[in-house]
Each structure stands twice: as C-alpha cells, then as structure tokens.
Design an enzyme around this catalytic site. Structure first.
Site, PDB file in Angstrom:
ATOM      1  N   HIS A  25       0.462  -0.982   0.257  1.00  0.00           N
ATOM      2  CA  HIS A  25       0.061   0.479   0.276  1.00  0.00           C
ATOM      3  C   HIS A  25       1.269   1.609   0.060  1.00  0.00           C
ATOM      4  O   HIS A  25       1.608   1.434   1.226  1.00  0.00           O
ATOM      5  CB  HIS A  25      -1.188   0.191   1.451  1.00  0.00           C
ATOM      6  CG  HIS A  25      -2.059  -1.158   1.185  1.00  0.00           C
ATOM      7  ND1 HIS A  25      -2.096  -2.314   1.422  1.00  0.00           N
ATOM      8  CD2 HIS A  25      -3.048  -0.698   0.983  1.00  0.00           C
ATOM      9  CE1 HIS A  25      -3.163  -2.887   0.898  1.00  0.00           C
ATOM     10  NE2 HIS A  25      -3.879  -1.838   1.277  1.00  0.00           N
ATOM     11  N   GLU A  47      -1.633   6.217  -0.580  1.00  0.00           N
ATOM     12  CA  GLU A  47      -3.055   6.475  -0.617  1.00  0.00           C
ATOM     13  C   GLU A  47      -3.006   7.721   0.871  1.00  0.00           C
ATOM     14  O   GLU A  47      -4.100   8.726  -0.073  1.00  0.00           O
ATOM     15  CB  GLU A  47      -3.764   5.318   0.604  1.00  0.00           C
ATOM     16  CG  GLU A  47      -5.333   5.106   0.210  1.00  0.00           C
ATOM     17  CD  GLU A  47      -5.558   4.402   1.866  1.00  0.00           C
ATOM     18  OE1 GLU A  47      -4.449   3.855   2.125  1.00  0.00           O
ATOM     19  OE2 GLU A  47      -6.831   3.603   1.998  1.00  0.00           O
ATOM     20  N   ASP A  94     -11.091  -3.130  -1.647  1.00  0.00           N
ATOM     21  CA  ASP A  94     -10.553  -2.408  -0.550  1.00  0.00           C
ATOM     22  C   ASP A  94     -11.105  -3.398   0.919  1.00  0.00           C
ATOM     23  O   ASP A  94     -10.718  -4.320   1.303  1.00  0.00           O
ATOM     24  CB  ASP A  94     -10.392  -1.263  -0.150  1.00  0.00           C
ATOM     25  CG  ASP A  94      -9.181  -0.832   0.452  1.00  0.00           C
ATOM     26  OD1 ASP A  94      -8.345  -1.993   0.574  1.00  0.00           O
ATOM     27  OD2 ASP A  94      -8.742   0.910   1.239  1.00  0.00           O
TER      28      ASP A  94
HETATM   29  N1  HPA Z   1      -5.230   0.748   3.839  1.00  0.00           N
HETATM   30  C1  HPA Z   1      -4.496   0.515   4.395  1.00  0.00           C
HETATM   31  N2  HPA Z   1      -5.061  -0.292   5.368  1.00  0.00           N
HETATM   32  C2  HPA Z   1      -5.983  -0.863   5.602  1.00  0.00           C
HETATM   33  C3  HPA Z   1      -6.991  -0.421   4.316  1.00  0.00           C
HETATM   34  C4  HPA Z   1      -6.392   0.675   3.778  1.00  0.00           C
HETATM   35  O1  HPA Z   1      -7.120   0.999   2.785  1.00  0.00           O
HETATM   36  N3  HPA Z   1      -7.207  -1.999   4.134  1.00  0.00           N
HETATM   37  C5  HPA Z   1      -7.460  -2.284   5.494  1.00  0.00           C
HETATM   38  N4  HPA Z   1      -6.513  -1.838   5.770  1.00  0.00           N
HETATM   39 ZN    ZN Z   2      -6.259  -1.855   1.290  1.00  0.00          ZN
END
Ligand code: HPA
Ligand code: ZN
Length: 338
Positions: A200, A203, A281
């Site tokens: 990730h 974001e 997600d």
């Molecule tokens: N971002 C970061 N961590 C997470 C997410 C997300 O969208 N969903 C579950 N854990």
């Molecule tokens: Zn995620």
C-alpha cells in the site's frame, strides 16, 4: 453515445478479478454480531444499526480503529472460513472469477489466535470456491506497518510452515509515518523465499513512499498509488516497470482520499497509461463490493465504454493468474465489448 444502463450491464456481466481485498474488511455488521454472540465477546456497539452509524470516517486511521475492533470477534477456524466463504459467494454472483485476498495475521496473533487457525479457515473457503465454481485465487499475507520490523519478521517465521498457501506479501495499516523503507529487510527476506511483493503506497502517503516501494522494495504491484499523479517522473517509472495499481474508488471516497467521486483520478490514471484496476478494499465498511465500485465510476465519474474495457483487461493483466486462463478471459472481454 452508449447509455449508462448498457455500461452497467457490461460492468456487471463482464468477467473480472479482484486484486485488493482485505478479508477482515468484508466483515458485515450482521455477521460480526453473530460471531460476537457465539464467541461470547462483547462489542462496544449495542446494535447493528449503531455499529453501521459509526461507518463515517475522515481519514484512514479512523477506519482502522474500527476495523481492528471488528476483527476481534474472529476466534475459530470456522469463523475465518465462514467470513471468507461469505465474501467469495458474494463476488461469485458478481462475475468475479479470480481473487487475490489479503489477510492481516498480526491483527489476530496479538489476540492469541494462531497463524494456522487463521490461514486454514481462509484457505478452506478459497479451495471450496475453486472446487464449486472454478474460481482461482492467490492469498497475500500483509504486514501491519504501524508495528515493528521485528514483529513482521516474527510473523514471517510463523508463516514458514504455510508457505505453499501464500503467494505474496503486502504492507497495510497506518501509512503516514511508516514508509516502506522501514520494512526493507523483511521484504528482501520475503523475495528470497520466492514471494511476490505488493505494498500500500500513496493512499495518504506522499509520492516518496511510492518511490521507496518501487526502488527499494522492488514491488511487483502497488496498492492504491493515487498520489503518484503528483509526480510525472514517478508515473513514467511505474509505466516503465509495467506495475499495476490496485485502485479502490469507494474506499477513496469513504476515507476522504478523494472529495467527490466525480473527481476520482482513475480516468486520469488510464489517460496517463497507468495500469489501474478497480477493487473494493474493505467492502463491508466502504459501501460496496466489486460491482458497486464499477457502478459509482459509471454513474458519477462519466466512465466511457473504452475506459471500462481497459479496466476489465487491466484486472486480468495485473493478476497473478495462470496465463491460459488470463488469455481466455481477455478474449471474452474483447467479444463482450465488440
Ligand atoms: N489502507 C491501509 N490499510 C488497510 C486498508 C487500507 O485501505 N484496509 C485495511 N487495512
Ligand atoms: Zn487496502
């Protein structure tokens, strides 16, 4: 000009994959209360309605606080199995033919739930979906980035007896203040074990975190990646490396990563040649599963037929799927959109 209803039909009927899904984020409030009752665990919400009213977040952390509370009622292998099978049943009905699922072992290990309890329950459901419907899958073990590198290494050690069930590793949870480079050594160890890496990044975190994911962790895919659009050189690099972005429209709206769905950057990503895909997600918390994510893009972001087709194709190009199976579905998409 194609009608929106025709585009919706195409989106719902086309074969698709889901590449960014946290199994703990599929925990519907009704099921959460059912498990809490049978496991004799008290939730801090008195009713399903009250819990659902809490699904209003102004950033990632506010969501995560609730997400970790929710998963606290998962105790037995059967719980993990039922949670996973409920999700798979839902997306099977939405023409999802291949899934790549994250699970967060540390969120359960720290509550005393063993690694094998978690993975055996999840895996049993995935194998059942494969047998029943021919659905293919990959399982991704995700490290919690708010915890230490040492904790990630301990988790990896516990995963070793189960490596044949795990295809890739991920990095999730609170992004700001926890850059990918914090986990450089653990991801190197994972690569040495033959695991794929997806992280990730971008974001909430800055483009710098995506650079680290690409340059240092040498990721095979990027989860979210929205903020790469702030850096043209980074966009070029992601395109050069042919890295897929697993974008999550409803998540982005719920967590205020985007202000309005009409301004969602997925169209801009496609126009810049980025291999963006659509994913849900944490669908139980963000207001919808795969088809709902396509629906909001069609209804609120003026998605065109060509863009929809590109997203469908990207969902297979970016998947860790058998090449013949990939080609089969790419051909089906060509036929469907002709
Ligand atoms: N971002 C970061 N961590 C997470 C997410 C997300 O969208 N969903 C579950 N854990
Ligand atoms: Zn995620």
């Amino acid at each position: 000009m194609i009608e929106k209803s025709n585009l919706l039909d195409l989106a719902f009927n086309m074969p698709k994959t889901e590449l960014h899904l946290h199994i703990e984020g599929t925990f519907e409030a009704e099921q959460m209360f059912e498990f809490a009752l049978r496991n004799k665990i008290s939730l801090s919400y008195t009713s399903i309605e009250q819990l659902k009213q809490a699904y209003s977040f102004s950033n990632l952390q506010e969501f995560l606080d609730l997400y970790y509370q929710g998963m606290s009622v998962l105790i037995t292998e059967q719980d993990f199995y039922e949670l996973t099978f409920a999700y798979l049943t839902k997306v099977h009905s939405q023409n999802v033919v291949h899934v790549e699922i994250f699970f967060d072992p540390q969120g359960h290990l720290e509550r005393g739930i063993s690694f094998s309890t978690q993975i055996n329950g999840i895996y049993r459901a995935l194998k059942e979906a494969e047998t029943n419907w021919g659905m293919s899958f990959k399982l991704i073990m995700s490290f919690l980035r708010h915890l230490s590198e040492e904790s990630a290494f301990n988790t990896l050690e516990q995963a070793i007896p189960h490596l044949e069930k795990i295809y890739a590793v991920g990095l999730d949870s609170s992004e700001l203040g926890h850059p990918p480079e914090k986990f450089l050594r653990v991801f190197k160890a994972c690569k040495n074990l033959g695991l794929k890496v997806t992280v990730h990044a971008g974001e909430e975190g800055p483009p710098k975190y995506i650079w680290q994911a690409v340059n240092e962790l040498k990721v095979d895919r990027i989860d979210h990646g929205n903020r790469c659009l702030e850096d043209d050189e980074l966009v070029q690099r992601i395109n050069h490396e042919q890295l897929t972005l697993t974008v999550c429209p409803l998540s982005n709206k719920k967590l205020c990563v985007v202000n309005d769905m009409s301004q969602h950057p997925i169209k801009e990503m496609l126009h810049k040649g980025l291999a963006a895909t659509v994913n849900s997600d944490d669908p139980a918390y963000f207001g919808g599963y795969m088809n709902d994510n396509y629906q909001v893009l069609i209804e609120q972001s003026e998605l065109t037929k060509d863009e929809l087709k590109q997203l469908a194709k990207n969902s297979f190009s970016g998947a860790w799927i058998n090449p013949d199976r990939r080609q089969l579905f790419l051909n089906q998409i060509d036929t469907l959109f002709a």
